[in-house]
Scaffold this motif. Structure first.
Motif, mmCIF file in Angstrom:
data_model
loop_
_atom_site.group_PDB
_atom_site.id
_atom_site.type_symbol
_atom_site.label_atom_id
_atom_site.label_comp_id
_atom_site.label_asym_id
_atom_site.label_seq_id
_atom_site.Cartn_x
_atom_site.Cartn_y
_atom_site.Cartn_z
ATOM 1 N N GLN A 38 11.028 -0.661 11.167
ATOM 2 C CA GLN A 38 11.192 -1.141 12.538
ATOM 3 C C GLN A 38 10.402 -2.427 12.758
ATOM 4 O OE1 GLN A 38 9.846 1.629 15.522
ATOM 5 N NE2 GLN A 38 10.550 0.349 17.234
ATOM 6 N N ALA A 39 9.191 -2.489 12.231
ATOM 7 C CA ALA A 39 8.379 -3.703 12.373
ATOM 8 C C ALA A 39 9.060 -4.883 11.689
ATOM 9 C CB ALA A 39 6.988 -3.476 11.779
ATOM 10 N N ALA A 85 7.419 7.015 0.707
ATOM 11 C CA ALA A 85 8.616 7.855 0.605
ATOM 12 C C ALA A 85 8.801 8.716 1.852
ATOM 13 C CB ALA A 85 8.531 8.748 -0.635
ATOM 14 N N HIS A 86 7.763 8.849 2.642
ATOM 15 C CA HIS A 86 7.831 9.681 3.845
ATOM 16 C C HIS A 86 8.329 8.843 5.026
ATOM 17 C CE1 HIS A 86 5.779 12.738 1.578
ATOM 18 N NE2 HIS A 86 4.733 11.947 1.372
ATOM 19 N N GLN A 87 9.309 9.386 5.741
ATOM 20 C CA GLN A 87 9.922 8.630 6.840
ATOM 21 C C GLN A 87 8.927 8.300 7.944
ATOM 22 O OE1 GLN A 87 13.287 11.006 7.993
ATOM 23 N NE2 GLN A 87 14.566 10.266 6.302
ATOM 24 N N ALA A 88 7.923 9.120 8.121
ATOM 25 C CA ALA A 88 6.921 8.837 9.158
ATOM 26 C C ALA A 88 6.151 7.559 8.857
ATOM 27 C CB ALA A 88 5.946 10.006 9.286
ATOM 28 N N ILE A 89 6.104 7.183 7.583
ATOM 29 C CA ILE A 89 5.497 5.910 7.185
ATOM 30 C C ILE A 89 6.569 4.829 7.072
ATOM 31 C CG2 ILE A 89 4.287 4.688 5.331
ATOM 32 C CD1 ILE A 89 2.463 6.563 6.836
ATOM 33 N N ALA A 90 7.685 5.157 6.434
ATOM 34 C CA ALA A 90 8.712 4.153 6.123
ATOM 35 C C ALA A 90 9.421 3.623 7.364
ATOM 36 C CB ALA A 90 9.737 4.748 5.148
ATOM 37 N N TYR A 120 0.833 -1.206 0.000
ATOM 38 C CA TYR A 120 0.000 0.000 0.000
ATOM 39 C C TYR A 120 0.865 1.253 0.000
ATOM 40 C CZ TYR A 120 -3.992 2.969 1.310
ATOM 41 O OH TYR A 120 -4.993 3.918 1.326
ATOM 42 N N ALA A 121 1.917 1.250 0.826
ATOM 43 C CA ALA A 121 2.785 2.427 0.943
ATOM 44 C C ALA A 121 3.561 2.693 -0.347
ATOM 45 C CB ALA A 121 3.752 2.238 2.113
ATOM 46 N N ARG A 122 3.802 1.659 -1.123
ATOM 47 C CA ARG A 122 4.511 1.831 -2.401
ATOM 48 C C ARG A 122 3.634 2.512 -3.456
ATOM 49 N NH1 ARG A 122 6.305 -3.873 -2.228
ATOM 50 N NH2 ARG A 122 8.432 -3.974 -1.430
ATOM 51 N N THR A 123 2.347 2.292 -3.374
ATOM 52 C CA THR A 123 1.457 2.726 -4.457
ATOM 53 C C THR A 123 0.503 3.854 -4.076
ATOM 54 O OG1 THR A 123 -0.106 0.976 -3.854
ATOM 55 C CG2 THR A 123 1.526 0.444 -5.542
#
Length: 386
Positions: free
Chosen positions: A287-288, A277-282, A264-267
């Protein structure tokens, strides 16, 4: 995923089971839950391919492997979105106990069926008034001639409705006081006096939970597994694999949730770039991933120690693996749902139900607090608080 620590055979097993899991996937398991059915098709195919009995002796139709191999099977099915919870119970706990301590007659009667999936066995240890304190077990077996009479109650027993028998943990009448001296009995599902009632659960899973009532259940002498004086050795022969397999269950679930979130985060694009692309998501997703990989290492260590016959070291590692995997899975699921935002709560994406499911690994088969008690006392040598 880095598999250099695994043999080529283990890598091949992972790949083969992953392919099977993807043919079924989360949609299959969701449909089974909604229809209040059981994953019979997946169970039967996994059995036919030899995956369910991979840890059981070859002479009884198993694969001749160990908990290492069985944990790979459960983890990969979970990572595909279609875990089989009864694997924790039937081949891992009950199959292991019978293979290690059962009589030849018990092994002939049960192991081939457990290996090929045609028979299943449930496991009853938890009691209403005992919880995580197995030393407070009150289910009691008393002799009546050559028979045993078993009386007591059990709660949160998985899959009793589909199991041919339940392996019940009790204590003999002469051991009702003092330290726990557990004994294990095979109780057929149709035994007179053996009653069950479903426990309504918020958990969305095909495996139902039951409360059992044993009212003077008469069992022949050969229903006793192993030696009534073997005690804790026999019990932990089943509980250590249970902890390792719970870790595998949690790891698979965490990997499934993380994979959905990463896709989901890729698309998913809200501004100029995908949200990944945002560190708050990445960073939280990274870490997980790290936490899941670390937990797998401990699970692999626990499985290898157990398969090598080092029960003492395996007990410590199995508890640590279960703790680490549960925490990693809860974190991964939470972050996955958060990454998807509102979509994380929809049926379409199938993540919201994992919030409850991931919690199970923190609670069962023993709470994380009891594992911390174990580690602080057994590993660190601190005084007991209970």
């Amino acid at each position: 995923m880095n598999t250099v620590l695994e043999t080529e055979e283990h890598q091949a097993l992972r790949a083969a089971v992953a392919a099977l899991g993807k043919r079924y996937g989360r949609a299959y398991m969701t449909s089974v839950v909604r229809s209040e059915g059981h994953p019979d098709e997946l169970w039967a195919e996994a059995a036919k391919l030899g995956y369910l009995g991979v840890n059981l002796p070859e002479e009884y139709g198993g694969g001749g492997g160990g908990i290492t191999e069985l944990s790979i099977v459960l983890e990969e099915l979970g990572a595909a979105g279609s875990p089989l919870l009864m694997m924790v119970v039937s081949p891992a706990i009950c199959g292991t106990v019978i293979a290690r301590f059962g009589t030849e007659a018990q092994q002939r009667a049960w192991l081939p069926g457990l290996a090929d999936g045609t028979r299943t066995m449930a496991f009853g240890i938890t009691e209403p008034d005992a919880g995580s304190n197995a030393h407070r077990i009150t289910t009691t077996a008393r002799r009546d001639g050559t028979d045993w009479l078993l009386t007591g109650r059990k709660v949160f027993v998985s899959g009793v409705d589909i199991a041919d028998a339940t392996l019940i943990v009790g204590r003999t009448e002469d051991a009702r006081t003092g330290r726990l001296k557990p004994c294990l009995f095979i109780v057929p599902r149709d035994a007179p006096g053996f009653g069950r009632s479903a426990i309504p659960m918020e958990l969305a899973a095909p495996e139902k939970q039951f409360e059992l009532v044993l009212d003077e259940v008469r069992l022949p002498a050969d229903a006793l597994v192993g030696d009534e004086d073997a005690g804790l050795l026999q019990l932990f022969a089943g509980l250590n694999p249970e902890r390792i397999m719970t870790a595998a269950f949690a790891l698979g679930m965490g990997r499934y949730a993380l994979d959905r979130a990463v896709d989901y985060a890729r698309t998913r694009q809200v501004w100029k770039e995908p949200i990944g692309a945002h560190q708050a998501i990445a960073h939280p997703l990274a870490q997980a991933h790290i936490e899941l990989e670390l937990a797998r290492l401990m699970m692999q260590k626990a499985a290898r120690l157990y398969d090598a016959g080092d029960d003492l070291a395996a007990g410590e590692a199995a508890n640590m693996a279960k703790y680490a995997a549960a925490e990693a899975a809860v974190h991964a699921v939470d972050q996955a749902v958060h990454t998807l935002g509102g979509n994380g709560l929809t049926q379409e994406y199938g993540l919201a139900s994992l919030i409850t499911a991931a919690r199970v690994a923190r609670i069962a088969p023993v709470s994380r607090e009891m594992i911390l008690n174990f580690v602080s006392h057994q590993s660190l040598g601190l005084p007991k608080s209970y």
